[in-house]
Write a protein that holds these residues in place. Sequence first.
Motif, mmCIF file in Angstrom:
data_model
loop_
_atom_site.group_PDB
_atom_site.id
_atom_site.type_symbol
_atom_site.label_atom_id
_atom_site.label_comp_id
_atom_site.label_asym_id
_atom_site.label_seq_id
_atom_site.Cartn_x
_atom_site.Cartn_y
_atom_site.Cartn_z
ATOM 1 N N GLU A 31 0.406 -0.979 -0.108
ATOM 2 C CA GLU A 31 0.183 0.169 -0.076
ATOM 3 C C GLU A 31 1.097 1.527 -0.026
ATOM 4 O O GLU A 31 0.342 2.653 0.073
ATOM 5 C CB GLU A 31 -1.058 0.221 0.858
ATOM 6 N N PHE A 32 2.067 1.413 -0.101
ATOM 7 C CA PHE A 32 3.190 1.987 0.177
ATOM 8 C C PHE A 32 3.826 2.643 -0.963
ATOM 9 O O PHE A 32 4.138 1.654 -1.746
ATOM 10 C CB PHE A 32 4.336 2.262 0.950
ATOM 11 N N ARG A 53 -3.272 7.373 -3.862
ATOM 12 C CA ARG A 53 -2.484 6.431 -2.852
ATOM 13 C C ARG A 53 -2.215 7.578 -1.843
ATOM 14 O O ARG A 53 -1.568 8.868 -2.208
ATOM 15 C CB ARG A 53 -1.530 6.013 -4.335
ATOM 16 N N LYS A 63 -0.367 6.791 1.066
ATOM 17 C CA LYS A 63 1.190 6.464 2.000
ATOM 18 C C LYS A 63 2.269 6.560 0.935
ATOM 19 O O LYS A 63 2.616 6.073 0.524
ATOM 20 C CB LYS A 63 1.061 5.206 2.656
ATOM 21 N N VAL A 121 6.023 6.921 0.527
ATOM 22 C CA VAL A 121 7.990 7.376 1.088
ATOM 23 C C VAL A 121 8.673 8.298 -0.389
ATOM 24 O O VAL A 121 8.480 7.873 -1.249
ATOM 25 C CB VAL A 121 8.267 6.101 1.459
ATOM 26 N N GLY A 141 -2.954 9.252 5.348
ATOM 27 C CA GLY A 141 -1.325 9.013 5.329
ATOM 28 C C GLY A 141 -0.384 9.670 5.464
ATOM 29 O O GLY A 141 -0.839 10.447 5.973
ATOM 30 N N GLU A 187 13.758 2.847 3.924
ATOM 31 C CA GLU A 187 12.674 3.119 3.483
ATOM 32 C C GLU A 187 11.868 2.183 4.536
ATOM 33 O O GLU A 187 10.867 2.173 5.217
ATOM 34 C CB GLU A 187 12.176 2.179 2.295
ATOM 35 N N ILE A 215 8.710 2.343 6.875
ATOM 36 C CA ILE A 215 7.445 1.664 6.587
ATOM 37 C C ILE A 215 6.282 1.267 7.327
ATOM 38 O O ILE A 215 5.754 1.118 7.826
ATOM 39 C CB ILE A 215 7.425 0.423 5.318
ATOM 40 N N PHE A 224 4.640 3.679 9.350
ATOM 41 C CA PHE A 224 3.358 3.811 8.745
ATOM 42 C C PHE A 224 2.630 2.490 9.329
ATOM 43 O O PHE A 224 1.662 2.695 9.838
ATOM 44 C CB PHE A 224 3.645 3.263 7.384
#
Lengths: 555, 118
Positions: free
Chosen positions: B13-14, B43, B45, B47, B76, B106, B110, B113
């Motif tokens: 989902e990222f 979308r 979320k 990074v 998000g 990353e 994540i 998140f």
Amino acid sequence: MHNNETLKLQRNLMALVEFSRTVNQSLDLDFTLNNLLFSCMGKFLTTKGLVILNREGTAVIRSAKGIPNEEIEKFNTGSVKFGGEEEIRPALPELGESIILPISSSRGELGCLVLGEKITKKDYTTEETEFLKTVINIAATAVENALIIAELKEVNRNLDGRINRLSSLFELSKEFGLLSDERRISKLLAYSLLGHFLSSIYAIIYFEEGHNRVIDTTVPKIKEIVEDLANRSITTHHLGASVKELHPDLSGLKIELVVPMKIQNETKGLILLGKRGGAYDYEETDIEFIYSIGSLAIISLENKHLFMEALEKQKLEEELELAKDIQKNLLPKSIPEMKFYDIAATSISSKQVGGDYYDIIRKDDTNYYIAIGDVSGKGVPASLLMANLQAFLKSICRQEAEISSSTGIINDLVSENTTDGRFITFFWGIVNDETRSFTYVNAGHNPPLLVRAGEIRYLDKGGIILGVMPTMLPYASETIELQQDDLLVLFTDGVTEAKSPEDEEFTDEALEALVKSITGLPANKVLERITEEVNKHANGAMQSDDITVIVIKVK
Amino acid sequence: MADFKSGLRDKDEFSIIDLSGYLDAHTAPELETRFTNLIDKNRFKVVVNLKDLEYISSAGLGVFMAYIETMRENQGDIKLVSLKPSVYSIFDLLGFPLLYDIMKDEEEAINKFKEQGK
């Protein structure tokens, strides 16, 4: 006992050495002050301790232990003067039997150390005070160094900030210079503002003449009050409280800062920003920066408009040149020599190029068509219709047809070829160079003047103007037997409606009076006198219509 | 001047945006398009990996400001990872660390998140 004393001294010395080594290792002010406080508090068993620094004459608590934050804040916002103990102590929270000792260095008094009451509730002995002074002396150097480093860091940060702003300005001026479109200019402006001030509330407003508008915003409601904002004549920036007071509507939309975008002291737009993000407020230098990028943006927007206008104007002028060329090429290059007729003609284009037309077309050895017309409208469209008319005339002149029925055909052709409401006032006639007879048709044109023996006759037989509707009624024609010394003057309304600087027309009467007085002159002289008089009347005033005259003197 | 490039990768989902080169007034619209496309596709979320970003100007920073609220309003966020020290100092200078999660890599972003999602 003696042994015990030695041990104590030794412990103190070791503590000092340890402390000295620790604080001198670091250039971090907080670290140094923490160490100072903890060392002292540990040594004397106090639960409260704080370090006050001398910030340009004001006492500020920089580090504190065992004291609630509210107390610290209260002290720091109280603008306590940094002076002796008697000035500081009353502002301090209740610390019991506390001790205050100055922290001094070669730069003067840096601040002071305050320690609260000992848990044992005992007073600080002379010996302890001496020890504290030693500790403070060691700490002072470290504090001084740390302060200098902090100042340098601050200076560096400010410099970095300035460099960053300068590079933003440079970057934007480069981007704006490329004449990018309005949306892009406003986006870049917005991004730069957002990036600098971390506010997601903004609006960029452009006061263009007759078209005030919000060109970019995250607050759509601003659009409803844009006219109102234009009327407020905002010439300087408003921040915080003054926005609340002067622009409660903006304040209601969470706008915190209003900065005008000015060109030569005239407000051409506004930058509106919400509260600055992060831990900062807008400062004077921030507002200066916003003024600067605002100026860049507004100049770029204005330039773009001026450029478009200039482009538009240039296009128009090129078009007019083209129209003039077309028109000039349509006019006869020379006037044929005839036995009975002395003819002179001229057509003077106005700046905007009207649709005047005249022509002298040879039909055969004895017959000549003489035509004058005025196409409605100006510029290229008028010139093109005029070119059409000439093409029709040239082809129809070769037909053996009555001039009246030819006029009907021309009207039908013109009507078919004009869709946008254009029309032509038109007069034409055929002169016979053997018999002096003249047959004409007037399709809605200013009646030409026939001057005979001091009397004026208007040549007005014919029908409706060309191009309005297909021919329903045949055009009438008239035949006149001309006599020697008759004077015919054909003209367009540019002559009689020529404007003086006072906006007065030349008039039909003036023309008639003039021609009556000069019937004795040859055609070219009559023409010269008419243009002379019209020019005298116009006296330099710009004419909006072409001026066309044909003079026929019968020999 | 090093070219600016932006790439997009999906990781469940990222959405991960890779930036490289110079992000300034000139190249900002490209990043803007990335964000608007993500919003169109719901979308939120995001990074942003700045491992290869050489320079960022305040106009570039402004793009992040312009979209952070939309992302946050939709549960998000925009998290920034792997910044070079020179790039970090610009973010820091303007106070970004107070408003944004700026993280090591990353994976850390994540995880954050996922933690926030609980």
